[in-house]
Design a protein around this motif. Structure first.
Motif, PDB file in Angstrom:
ATOM      1  N   SER A 183      29.378  11.940  63.229  1.00 17.74           N
ATOM      2  CA  SER A 183      30.370  12.778  63.893  1.00 17.74           C
ATOM      3  C   SER A 183      31.743  12.140  63.762  1.00 17.74           C
ATOM      4  CB  SER A 183      30.020  12.939  65.378  1.00 17.74           C
ATOM      5  OG  SER A 183      31.069  13.565  66.087  1.00 17.74           O
ATOM      6  N   THR A 184      32.771  12.976  63.804  1.00 16.75           N
ATOM      7  CA  THR A 184      34.141  12.466  63.832  1.00 16.75           C
ATOM      8  C   THR A 184      34.519  11.925  65.213  1.00 16.75           C
ATOM      9  OG1 THR A 184      34.838  13.961  62.066  1.00 16.75           O
ATOM     10  CG2 THR A 184      36.568  13.154  63.479  1.00 16.75           C
ATOM     11  N   THR A 185      33.737  12.235  66.251  1.00 23.98           N
ATOM     12  CA  THR A 185      34.123  11.882  67.624  1.00 23.98           C
ATOM     13  C   THR A 185      34.380  10.396  67.861  1.00 23.98           C
ATOM     14  OG1 THR A 185      31.782  11.898  68.292  1.00 23.98           O
ATOM     15  CG2 THR A 185      33.066  13.910  68.676  1.00 23.98           C
ATOM     16  N   PRO A 186      33.686   9.450  67.199  1.00 26.75           N
ATOM     17  CA  PRO A 186      34.038   8.045  67.451  1.00 26.75           C
ATOM     18  C   PRO A 186      35.482   7.715  67.092  1.00 26.75           C
ATOM     19  CG  PRO A 186      31.862   8.170  66.477  1.00 26.75           C
ATOM     20  CD  PRO A 186      32.457   9.550  66.389  1.00 26.75           C
ATOM     21  N   ARG A 187      36.088   8.455  66.170  1.00 28.12           N
ATOM     22  CA  ARG A 187      37.471   8.200  65.770  1.00 28.12           C
ATOM     23  C   ARG A 187      38.477   8.866  66.703  1.00 28.12           C
ATOM     24  NH1 ARG A 187      38.026   9.013  59.279  1.00 28.12           N
ATOM     25  NH2 ARG A 187      40.198   8.617  59.827  1.00 28.12           N
ATOM     26  N   LEU A 188      38.036   9.858  67.460  1.00 28.17           N
ATOM     27  CA  LEU A 188      38.966  10.653  68.247  1.00 28.17           C
ATOM     28  C   LEU A 188      39.195  10.123  69.661  1.00 28.17           C
ATOM     29  CD1 LEU A 188      37.801  14.248  67.208  1.00 28.17           C
ATOM     30  CD2 LEU A 188      39.755  12.946  66.325  1.00 28.17           C
ATOM     31  N   SER A 189      38.216   9.385  70.192  1.00 30.27           N
ATOM     32  CA  SER A 189      38.326   8.820  71.551  1.00 30.27           C
ATOM     33  C   SER A 189      38.671   9.891  72.580  1.00 30.27           C
ATOM     34  CB  SER A 189      39.373   7.699  71.585  1.00 30.27           C
ATOM     35  OG  SER A 189      39.038   6.675  70.674  1.00 30.27           O
ATOM     36  N   MET A 190      37.988  11.009  72.530  1.00 29.93           N
ATOM     37  CA  MET A 190      38.269  12.121  73.444  1.00 29.93           C
ATOM     38  C   MET A 190      37.620  11.902  74.802  1.00 29.93           C
ATOM     39  SD  MET A 190      37.600  15.202  70.723  1.00 29.93           S
ATOM     40  CE  MET A 190      37.682  16.457  71.999  1.00 29.93           C
ATOM     41  N   PRO A 191      38.352  12.104  75.883  1.00 28.66           N
ATOM     42  CA  PRO A 191      37.761  11.985  77.216  1.00 28.66           C
ATOM     43  C   PRO A 191      36.532  12.887  77.358  1.00 28.66           C
ATOM     44  CG  PRO A 191      40.145  12.149  77.385  1.00 28.66           C
ATOM     45  CD  PRO A 191      39.799  12.419  75.943  1.00 28.66           C
ATOM     46  N   ASP A 224      17.757   1.296  44.417  1.00 27.45           N
ATOM     47  CA  ASP A 224      18.273   2.530  43.820  1.00 27.45           C
ATOM     48  C   ASP A 224      18.147   3.703  44.791  1.00 27.45           C
ATOM     49  OD1 ASP A 224      19.459   4.205  41.945  1.00 27.45           O
ATOM     50  OD2 ASP A 224      17.568   4.659  40.935  1.00 27.45           O
ATOM     51  N   VAL A 225      18.467   3.432  46.059  1.00 31.10           N
ATOM     52  CA  VAL A 225      18.488   4.459  47.099  1.00 31.10           C
ATOM     53  C   VAL A 225      19.833   4.377  47.801  1.00 31.10           C
ATOM     54  CG1 VAL A 225      17.506   5.224  49.300  1.00 31.10           C
ATOM     55  CG2 VAL A 225      15.993   4.435  47.466  1.00 31.10           C
ATOM     56  N   THR A 226      20.573   5.476  47.826  1.00 29.70           N
ATOM     57  CA  THR A 226      21.862   5.477  48.507  1.00 29.70           C
ATOM     58  C   THR A 226      21.669   5.837  49.978  1.00 29.70           C
ATOM     59  OG1 THR A 226      22.302   7.796  47.973  1.00 29.70           O
ATOM     60  CG2 THR A 226      23.090   6.134  46.410  1.00 29.70           C
ATOM     61  N   VAL A 227      22.543   5.274  50.813  1.00 25.10           N
ATOM     62  CA  VAL A 227      22.503   5.528  52.253  1.00 25.10           C
ATOM     63  C   VAL A 227      23.927   5.812  52.720  1.00 25.10           C
ATOM     64  CG1 VAL A 227      21.796   4.686  54.520  1.00 25.10           C
ATOM     65  CG2 VAL A 227      20.593   3.886  52.471  1.00 25.10           C
ATOM     66  N   ASN A 228      24.152   7.016  53.200  1.00 31.45           N
ATOM     67  CA  ASN A 228      25.479   7.413  53.665  1.00 31.45           C
ATOM     68  C   ASN A 228      25.369   8.220  54.948  1.00 31.45           C
ATOM     69  OD1 ASN A 228      27.385   6.646  51.328  1.00 31.45           O
ATOM     70  ND2 ASN A 228      25.775   7.795  50.261  1.00 31.45           N
ATOM     71  N   ALA A 229      26.493   8.331  55.635  1.00 30.89           N
ATOM     72  CA  ALA A 229      26.598   9.228  56.786  1.00 30.89           C
ATOM     73  C   ALA A 229      27.651  10.277  56.485  1.00 30.89           C
ATOM     74  CB  ALA A 229      26.956   8.456  58.047  1.00 30.89           C
ATOM     75  N   VAL A 230      27.406  11.479  56.956  1.00 26.85           N
ATOM     76  CA  VAL A 230      28.394  12.551  56.890  1.00 26.85           C
ATOM     77  C   VAL A 230      28.828  12.836  58.325  1.00 26.85           C
ATOM     78  CG1 VAL A 230      28.774  14.982  56.352  1.00 26.85           C
ATOM     79  CG2 VAL A 230      27.492  13.532  54.770  1.00 26.85           C
ATOM     80  N   ALA A 231      30.140  12.798  58.555  1.00 28.27           N
ATOM     81  CA  ALA A 231      30.672  12.919  59.908  1.00 28.27           C
ATOM     82  C   ALA A 231      31.477  14.202  60.057  1.00 28.27           C
ATOM     83  CB  ALA A 231      31.542  11.701  60.228  1.00 28.27           C
ATOM     84  N   VAL A 291      33.984  15.032  57.248  1.00 28.11           N
ATOM     85  CA  VAL A 291      34.052  16.429  56.834  1.00 28.11           C
ATOM     86  C   VAL A 291      34.628  17.199  58.019  1.00 28.11           C
ATOM     87  CG1 VAL A 291      32.751  18.379  55.906  1.00 28.11           C
ATOM     88  CG2 VAL A 291      31.976  16.052  55.456  1.00 28.11           C
ATOM     89  N   ASN A 292      35.955  17.130  58.151  1.00 26.99           N
ATOM     90  CA  ASN A 292      36.584  17.643  59.368  1.00 26.99           C
ATOM     91  C   ASN A 292      37.879  18.410  59.122  1.00 26.99           C
ATOM     92  OD1 ASN A 292      38.495  15.608  58.869  1.00 26.99           O
ATOM     93  ND2 ASN A 292      37.452  14.152  60.196  1.00 26.99           N
ATOM     94  N   GLY A 293      38.161  18.762  57.877  1.00 24.32           N
ATOM     95  CA  GLY A 293      39.354  19.515  57.594  1.00 24.32           C
ATOM     96  C   GLY A 293      40.642  18.774  57.865  1.00 24.32           C
ATOM     97  N   GLY A 294      40.545  17.435  57.974  1.00 27.73           N
ATOM     98  CA  GLY A 294      41.737  16.627  58.222  1.00 27.73           C
ATOM     99  C   GLY A 294      42.064  16.437  59.685  1.00 27.73           C
ATOM    100  N   ALA A 295      41.051  16.643  60.574  1.00 28.31           N
ATOM    101  CA  ALA A 295      41.307  16.544  62.010  1.00 28.31           C
ATOM    102  C   ALA A 295      41.517  15.119  62.477  1.00 28.31           C
ATOM    103  CB  ALA A 295      40.144  17.179  62.787  1.00 28.31           C
ATOM    104  N   ALA A 296      41.110  14.155  61.669  1.00 31.43           N
ATOM    105  CA  ALA A 296      41.292  12.749  62.090  1.00 31.43           C
ATOM    106  C   ALA A 296      41.377  11.870  60.857  1.00 31.43           C
ATOM    107  CB  ALA A 296      40.102  12.304  62.945  1.00 31.43           C
TER     108      ALA A 296
END
Length: 244
Positions: free
Chosen positions: A140-148, A175-182, A239-244
């Motif tokens: 999620s993008t929320t860890p970057r936003l610090s929203m109350p 030969d295994v990739t590991v990623n997160a999508v936020a 993946v947030n449209g530039g929100a953060a």
């Protein structure tokens, strides 16, 4: 020469982002194991839609925080399709309240599903994904936003990021990739629940694109990481449209 069919497990695949991911991977030629916890009817609808479109899928129940149930989920995938190439861990829950007011039982629920669930699913994925495969955690993008009001949920997703980045390095040589999508604010039932129109509009306006994300926006990125994006590894992709 016939190319072996690739196989994907999608946790939380009965609704929201997970549902869209399951259908997108099926369209890309994967046989898909659609995991659900309680949404049996919805999961069966996803399977039916995939089969109707000419794909292969099966619905399998499992509580992602239950290591026995998750092991059986992976067993079913291997018995049914012969192996596992991609795991997309999309299952998650949310609870929003200020730190001073949050019921600690809610904190435990969120962290059990989002943190322990990620660890349990990733542990099985790390043991079983075939070479050339991929693990994608939905963060999620929320860890970057610090929203109350988001401390419980954002902290659980920060843990998802940490697990992802560390596991990518632990799988060196596999030969295994590991990623997160936020994703940012996305128009799913999980996001919309309990929010009034003013709040939704304000969160949509956080992106320069001026809208909420669509589950398909996230599914497109997941499909890339599950397929051609082999040189992307150990990353959190926003993946947030530039929100953060």
């Amino acid at each position: 020469m016939t190319v072996p069919q690739r196989v994907a497990i999608v946790t939380g695949g009965s609704q929201g982002i997970g549902r869209q991911v399951a259908q997108r991977l099926a369209a890309d030629g994967f046989a898909v194991v659609v995991n659900f916890a309680t949404g049996k009817v919805a999961a069966e609808q996803v399977v039916a839609a995939i089969v109707a479109a000419g794909g292969e899928a099966v619905a399998v129940p499992a509580d992602v925080a239950d290591e026995v149930a998750v092991a059986e989920l992976f067993d079913v995938a291997e018995r049914t399709y012969g192996g596992i190439d991609v795991v997309v861990h999309s299952a998650g829950v949310a609870s929003h309240a200020p730190v001073t007011e949050l019921d600690l039982a809610e904190l435990d629920r969120v962290h059990r599903v989002n943190v322990r669930g990620t660890f349990v699913v990733d542990q099985q994925a790390a043991r079983r994904i075939r070479p050339g495969g991929a693990l994608v955690n939905i963060s999620s993008t929320t860890p970057r936003l610090s929203m109350p009001g988001y401390a419980a949920y954002a902290s659980s997703k920060a843990a998802v990021d940490a697990i992802t980045l560390i596991l990518a390095r632990e799988l060196r040589g596999r030969d295994v990739t590991v990623n997160a999508v936020a994703p940012g604010a996305t128009g799913t039932d999980l996001f919309l629940a309990g929010k009034d129109e003013q709040t939704i509009a304000a969160m949509a306006a956080m992106s320069p694109m001026g809208r909420l994300g669509d589950p398909a926006d996230t599914a497109e990125v997941v499909a890339f990481l599950a397929g051609p994006g082999r040189w992307i590894n150990g990353q959190v992709v926003y993946v947030n449209g530039g929100a953060a």
